[in-house]
Design an enzyme around this catalytic site. Structure first.
Site, mmCIF file in Angstrom:
data_model
loop_
_atom_site.group_PDB
_atom_site.id
_atom_site.type_symbol
_atom_site.label_atom_id
_atom_site.label_comp_id
_atom_site.label_asym_id
_atom_site.label_seq_id
_atom_site.Cartn_x
_atom_site.Cartn_y
_atom_site.Cartn_z
ATOM 1 N N LYS A 15 -22.522 10.748 -85.905
ATOM 2 C CA LYS A 15 -23.221 11.378 -87.018
ATOM 3 C C LYS A 15 -22.401 11.366 -88.302
ATOM 4 O O LYS A 15 -22.945 11.532 -89.382
ATOM 5 C CB LYS A 15 -23.589 12.811 -86.658
ATOM 6 C CG LYS A 15 -22.397 13.692 -86.264
ATOM 7 C CD LYS A 15 -22.864 15.001 -85.671
ATOM 8 C CE LYS A 15 -21.701 15.851 -85.194
ATOM 9 N NZ LYS A 15 -22.151 17.082 -84.520
ATOM 10 N N GLU A 16 -21.070 11.152 -88.171
ATOM 11 C CA GLU A 16 -20.216 11.184 -89.349
ATOM 12 C C GLU A 16 -19.563 9.855 -89.658
ATOM 13 O O GLU A 16 -19.199 9.597 -90.804
ATOM 14 C CB GLU A 16 -19.104 12.223 -89.153
ATOM 15 C CG GLU A 16 -19.602 13.634 -88.960
ATOM 16 C CD GLU A 16 -18.688 14.432 -88.034
ATOM 17 O OE1 GLU A 16 -17.673 13.876 -87.584
ATOM 18 O OE2 GLU A 16 -18.997 15.598 -87.775
ATOM 19 N N ALA A 17 -19.394 8.984 -88.645
ATOM 20 C CA ALA A 17 -18.611 7.776 -88.855
ATOM 21 C C ALA A 17 -18.927 6.736 -87.788
ATOM 22 O O ALA A 17 -19.508 7.041 -86.748
ATOM 23 C CB ALA A 17 -17.124 8.115 -88.825
ATOM 24 N N VAL A 19 -16.832 3.890 -85.471
ATOM 25 C CA VAL A 19 -15.466 3.664 -85.006
ATOM 26 C C VAL A 19 -15.370 2.268 -84.394
ATOM 27 O O VAL A 19 -16.220 1.862 -83.601
ATOM 28 C CB VAL A 19 -15.050 4.726 -83.965
ATOM 29 C CG1 VAL A 19 -13.607 4.497 -83.522
ATOM 30 C CG2 VAL A 19 -15.211 6.133 -84.544
ATOM 31 N N LYS A 60 -11.682 4.361 -88.004
ATOM 32 C CA LYS A 60 -12.832 5.241 -88.174
ATOM 33 C C LYS A 60 -13.335 5.090 -89.599
ATOM 34 O O LYS A 60 -12.633 5.443 -90.559
ATOM 35 C CB LYS A 60 -12.442 6.689 -87.889
ATOM 36 C CG LYS A 60 -13.621 7.664 -87.930
ATOM 37 C CD LYS A 60 -13.212 9.043 -87.408
ATOM 38 C CE LYS A 60 -14.407 9.981 -87.326
ATOM 39 N NZ LYS A 60 -14.043 11.290 -86.733
ATOM 40 N N GLU A 114 -4.610 6.316 -83.390
ATOM 41 C CA GLU A 114 -4.377 5.931 -82.005
ATOM 42 C C GLU A 114 -5.690 5.706 -81.254
ATOM 43 O O GLU A 114 -6.649 6.472 -81.406
ATOM 44 C CB GLU A 114 -3.585 7.044 -81.325
ATOM 45 C CG GLU A 114 -3.405 6.898 -79.833
ATOM 46 C CD GLU A 114 -2.833 8.154 -79.210
ATOM 47 O OE1 GLU A 114 -2.540 8.135 -78.001
ATOM 48 O OE2 GLU A 114 -2.685 9.168 -79.922
ATOM 49 N N VAL A 171 -7.249 6.202 -77.863
ATOM 50 C CA VAL A 171 -7.011 6.968 -76.634
ATOM 51 C C VAL A 171 -7.594 6.182 -75.462
ATOM 52 O O VAL A 171 -8.782 5.831 -75.473
ATOM 53 C CB VAL A 171 -7.664 8.364 -76.723
ATOM 54 C CG1 VAL A 171 -7.392 9.156 -75.441
ATOM 55 C CG2 VAL A 171 -7.142 9.120 -77.945
ATOM 56 N N ASP A 201 -16.794 22.394 -84.300
ATOM 57 C CA ASP A 201 -17.903 21.640 -83.690
ATOM 58 C C ASP A 201 -17.489 21.130 -82.312
ATOM 59 O O ASP A 201 -17.881 20.048 -81.897
ATOM 60 C CB ASP A 201 -18.303 20.473 -84.601
ATOM 61 C CG ASP A 201 -19.629 19.826 -84.186
ATOM 62 O OD1 ASP A 201 -20.540 20.549 -83.720
ATOM 63 O OD2 ASP A 201 -19.754 18.598 -84.312
ATOM 64 N N ASN A 225 -17.002 15.710 -77.967
ATOM 65 C CA ASN A 225 -15.869 15.294 -78.790
ATOM 66 C C ASN A 225 -14.536 15.704 -78.169
ATOM 67 O O ASN A 225 -13.609 16.124 -78.853
ATOM 68 C CB ASN A 225 -15.994 15.800 -80.237
ATOM 69 C CG ASN A 225 -16.467 17.214 -80.344
ATOM 70 O OD1 ASN A 225 -16.121 18.042 -79.500
ATOM 71 N ND2 ASN A 225 -17.247 17.513 -81.351
ATOM 72 N N ASP A 251 -12.660 14.223 -83.506
ATOM 73 C CA ASP A 251 -13.707 14.540 -84.494
ATOM 74 C C ASP A 251 -13.457 15.885 -85.177
ATOM 75 O O ASP A 251 -14.028 16.912 -84.803
ATOM 76 C CB ASP A 251 -15.095 14.532 -83.842
ATOM 77 C CG ASP A 251 -15.503 13.143 -83.379
ATOM 78 O OD1 ASP A 251 -14.921 12.165 -83.868
ATOM 79 O OD2 ASP A 251 -16.398 13.039 -82.524
#
Length: 284
Positions: free
Chosen positions: A27-29, A31, A44, A122, A124, A168, A173, A185
Site C-alpha cells: 500500500k505504500e511502496a 520492493v 524499496k 538488507e 531478510v 501499524d 509486516n 514497514d
C-alpha cells in the site's frame, strides 16, 4: 527483468548493479530484489501520495518535528510545496526509524542508503537464503507462538523505550528469518511522547499480536501487555529489560479534571507564543 524507471538513476550512479526481480507491491511502496556488488539487497520504492492506499497520514504525522519554519508553515497550509515536503517527511520517517531502531537493538532490516525516494536495505532471508516469509504465512505450534509473541512484545518494549511506536503492526509486516521475527514497514512510526494517538496505536499493535498468536495459543488473547507497558512508560519505569506480566487492572480513581484543564491551557498558551515568535521571525 526490465529496470523500473525509479531505479534507473541508482544504476546510472553505480549504487545498484542489477534489478533481479520484484519482491512485493504494498500500500505504500514496491520492493525489488537488487544486486549491489556481491551483495543481494532490497530496494524499496515509495509510491506517490495519490497512489498510496494508506490514507491516515495526518494522524501519524502529528508530533513529527520539522526544523525549517518555512517548510513547517507550507505543510500546514497544504500548498504544492507543502505537499511535496509532507511526502518527503513521510518517506524519511521510515529511514530515520530504521536507523534509530537498528542502533537500539530492535530487529529491523538494516538500512544502507536512501536517495530520491528509494531505500536500499538488507534483504531478510530464511535458512535457504530465500526471502523470508511473513508471519502470516506460517503455521506454528502453541509453544512456538508463545516464543514469537514474547519476543515481539520485548521488541515493542525496546521500540517504546527509544520513543517510537510502530503504529501499524500486524502479522503482515513481520518477517521470520532463521533467527526469528523481524519487524518491517515503518513509515507510519510515531513519536510516543509527541503524538496524542500514540497510546491507542501502541495498544492496537500489541492487541494485533495477541489476536494473531492467540489463534495458536488461546491464552495470549486475553493478555494486556499494551496497557501495562504504556503505564510503565508514562511513569518512567519502562526499560528494555523490564519483565511484564501481561496483566493490567484499570484504576477506578476519578480523574483530576482541574489538572487536565490546566495542562491544556498551558499547552495552548505555549503554542500561541510559538506562533507569535514564528510570525515575528518571518516578517523580519
Amino acid at each position: 527483468m526490465k529496470t523500473p524507471k525509479r531505479l534507473e538513476p541508482l544504476i546510472e550512479n553505480g549504487m545498484v548493479d542489477e534489478v533481479l526481480r520484484s519482491l512485493k507491491s504494498g500500500k505504500e511502496a514496491a520492493v525489488y530484489v537488487v544486486r549491489c556488488g556481491m551483495e543481494t539487497c532490497c530496494a524499496k520504492v515509495y509510491k506517490e501520495a495519490d497512489q498510496r492506499s494508506f490514507r491516515q497520514s495526518v494522524l501519524y504525522q502529528e508530533g513529527r518535528k520539522v526544523r525549517n519554519s518555512r517548510r513547517a508553515r507550507a505543510m500546514e497550509k497544504g500548498s504544492r510545496y507543502g505537499r511535496q515536503e509532507q511526502e518527503s517527511a513521510w518517506q524519511n520517517a521510515e529511514v530515520t526509524a530504521l536507523y534509530r531502531l537498528d542502533a537500539a537493538g530492535v530487529r529491523v532490516p538494516k538500512p544502507y542508503n536512501y536517495i530520491d525516494g528509494v531505500l536500499l536495505m538488507e534483504l531478510v532471508t530464511d535458512a535457504d537464503g530465500q526471502p523470508a516469509p511473513r508471519l502470516n504465512d506460517l503455521e506454528m505450534t502453541a509453544e512456538q507462538a508463545r516464543t514469537y509473541h514474547a519476543f515481539l512484545i520485548a521488541q515493542i518494549v525496546r521500540m517504546l523505550c527509544d520513543g517510537l511506536v510502530h503504529g501499524d503492526l500486524s502479522e503482515y509486516n513481520v518477517l521470520v528469518d532463521k533467527d526469528g521475527p523481524v519487524i518491517i514497514d515503518l513509515p507510519q512510526a510515531v513519536d510516543a511522547a509527541g503524538n496524542n494517538s500514540a497510546r491507542m496505536m501502541l495498544e492496537r499493535d500489541v492487541d494485533n499480536m495477541a489476536a494473531y498468536f492467540g489463534r495458536f495459543a488461546p491464552e495470549l488473547s486475553t493478555t494486556a501487555y499494551g496497557k501495562e507497558m504504556w503505564k510503565l512508560y508514562q511513569t518512567g519505569d519502562l526499560h528494555p529489560e523490564t519483565n511484564l506480566t501481561g496483566f493490567f487492572e484499570e484504576s477506578n480513581q476519578p480523574a483530576d479534571l482541574h489538572s487536565v484543564v490546566r495542562e491544556i491551557d498551558a499547552a495552548r498558551e505555549e503554542n500561541q507564543a510559538r506562533k507569535r515568535y514564528l510570525d515575528g521571525v518571518s516578517t523580519t
